[in-house]
Motif scaffolding. Structure first.
Motif, mmCIF file in Angstrom:
data_model
loop_
_atom_site.group_PDB
_atom_site.id
_atom_site.type_symbol
_atom_site.label_atom_id
_atom_site.label_comp_id
_atom_site.label_asym_id
_atom_site.label_seq_id
_atom_site.Cartn_x
_atom_site.Cartn_y
_atom_site.Cartn_z
ATOM 1 N N TRP A 51 6.992 14.548 -6.058
ATOM 2 C CA TRP A 51 6.071 13.502 -5.646
ATOM 3 C C TRP A 51 6.439 13.005 -4.253
ATOM 4 N N LEU A 52 5.460 12.956 -3.372
ATOM 5 C CA LEU A 52 5.647 12.407 -2.030
ATOM 6 C C LEU A 52 4.996 11.035 -1.970
ATOM 7 N N PHE A 53 5.773 10.032 -1.531
ATOM 8 C CA PHE A 53 5.274 8.665 -1.405
ATOM 9 C C PHE A 53 5.282 8.270 0.071
ATOM 10 N N ILE A 54 4.113 7.945 0.584
ATOM 11 C CA ILE A 54 3.975 7.538 1.985
ATOM 12 C C ILE A 54 3.675 6.037 2.035
ATOM 13 N N TYR A 55 4.448 5.323 2.850
ATOM 14 C CA TYR A 55 4.230 3.888 3.069
ATOM 15 C C TYR A 55 3.629 3.732 4.464
ATOM 16 N N PRO A 56 2.289 3.744 4.586
ATOM 17 C CA PRO A 56 1.670 3.751 5.921
ATOM 18 C C PRO A 56 1.976 2.511 6.749
ATOM 19 N N GLU A 57 2.105 1.358 6.111
ATOM 20 C CA GLU A 57 2.363 0.127 6.864
ATOM 21 C C GLU A 57 3.807 0.060 7.342
ATOM 22 N N HIS A 59 0.844 -1.193 0.000
ATOM 23 C CA HIS A 59 0.000 0.000 0.000
ATOM 24 C C HIS A 59 0.881 1.245 0.000
ATOM 25 N N VAL A 60 0.674 2.124 -0.979
ATOM 26 C CA VAL A 60 1.445 3.359 -1.089
ATOM 27 C C VAL A 60 0.488 4.526 -1.292
#
Length: 305
Positions: A139-145, A129-130
């Motif tokens: 671009w900002l990419f967040i890896y919540p897990e 999940h990204v």
């Protein structure tokens, strides 16, 4: 003299066109994932189908010009000819069938490659999940897990479905990784979804496909497809960063910047993505599980407004 000049100009024009094309990379026609393969198949099938009309038309145009030239006195001359049922059937029937064929395959492909439709994977493979945020101009990419975030660098394990949630913290933009497949818009206050998968390791260029201002040309990122072990090592590398991303540090990151370098954030404040979306919805964000709008905590938004 005039003919020589025209010939020379034509050669120079052909050379300049070749030089321009030399800088083009047809990434869409070199896919590295199932979605990209589906897009390539649709493009090539459509081109071949259209050439069924285009090629015979070109050939017949040249043949008619030669056959009925003024100097050819042996060609049949029919000054009162005006209609032929056979010709009418061909010139209208064949294109109509091709249009119908293109409509069917386009409809089928668009539904099979629906960006909101999760991709199938092996039973023991958990999707990654990204969360993606388009900014000016990066671009900002967040890896919540994983609890991490990056700027202008996206990493994913090979043969693992990647589920993207996409929004914008600025003007409308467009998220696109040509070799992996579909393009989808990023809009402030909204969440779009995209599901992709990389079937081969590699460094694939991602970009913005929607003009968004002065720094648009440098709004690119690297999509790194790697093995599971390499991905885990990459996550640990990001976690080793000294940078944190929260409601206090985010406004500095969101400020406009051009040709922004890759950045790593070892920790991301939980709910950051929803907070960004809620900024444009009076503090509300859609709950994906229920489809209803819910309130985001005001304390999380206070430092970002």
């Amino acid at each position: 003299m005039k003919n020589k000049l025209l010939a020379r100009m034509a050669r120079l024009g052909g050379l300049s066109s070749a030089l321009l094309l030399a800088g083009c990379e047809l990434d869409v026609l070199d896919p590295k994932g199932p979605v990209g393969e589906g897009v390539k198949t649709l493009i090539t099938t459509s081109v071949i189908a259209m050439l069924i009309v285009v090629v015979p038309t070109i050939i017949l145009t040249l043949w008619f010009a030669w056959q009925y030239r003024q100097s050819n006195t042996s060609a049949e001359y029919l000054p009162k000819w005006s209609h032929s049922n056979k010709i009418e059937v061909i010139i209208w029937g064949v294109p109509s069938l091709i249009i119908l064929f293109l409509a069917v395959i386009t409809y089928q492909t668009c539904h099979s490659l629906d960006p909101y439709k999760p991709l199938e994977a092996e039973a023991n493979t958990k999707p990654l999940h990204v969360q993606v945020v388009a900014q000016d101009w990066k671009w900002l990419f967040i890896y919540p897990e994983q609890g991490i975030a990056t700027v202008n660098q996206l990493a994913m394990p090979v043969n693992t479905p990647v589920d993207f949630d996409i929004t914008s913290d600025s003007v409308m933009n467009s998220f696109f990784i040509p070799r992996l497949g579909s393009m989808i818009y990023a809009m402030a206050g909204m969440q779009t979804q995209l599901h992709l998968l990389a079937s081969e390791p590699g460094d694939y260029m991602g970009e913005s496909a929607n003009y968004s201002g002065r720094g648009f040309s440098d709004m690119r990122f690297h999509a790194l497809a790697m093995s599971n072990d390499e991905f885990n090592a990459w996550v640990e590398k990001v976690r080793a960063s000294s940078e944190q991303l929260d409601s206090q540090t985010y406004p500095k990151l969101a400020a406009p910047s051009e040709a922004n370098p890759v950045e790593y954030f070892a920790h991301v404040e939980p709910g950051m993505f929803n907070t960004i979306v809620a900024k444009y919805n009076n503090g509300m964000v859609m709950d994906k599980s229920t489809g209803k709008m819910i309130q985001v905590q005001q304390s999380a938004m206070s430092g970002m407004n």
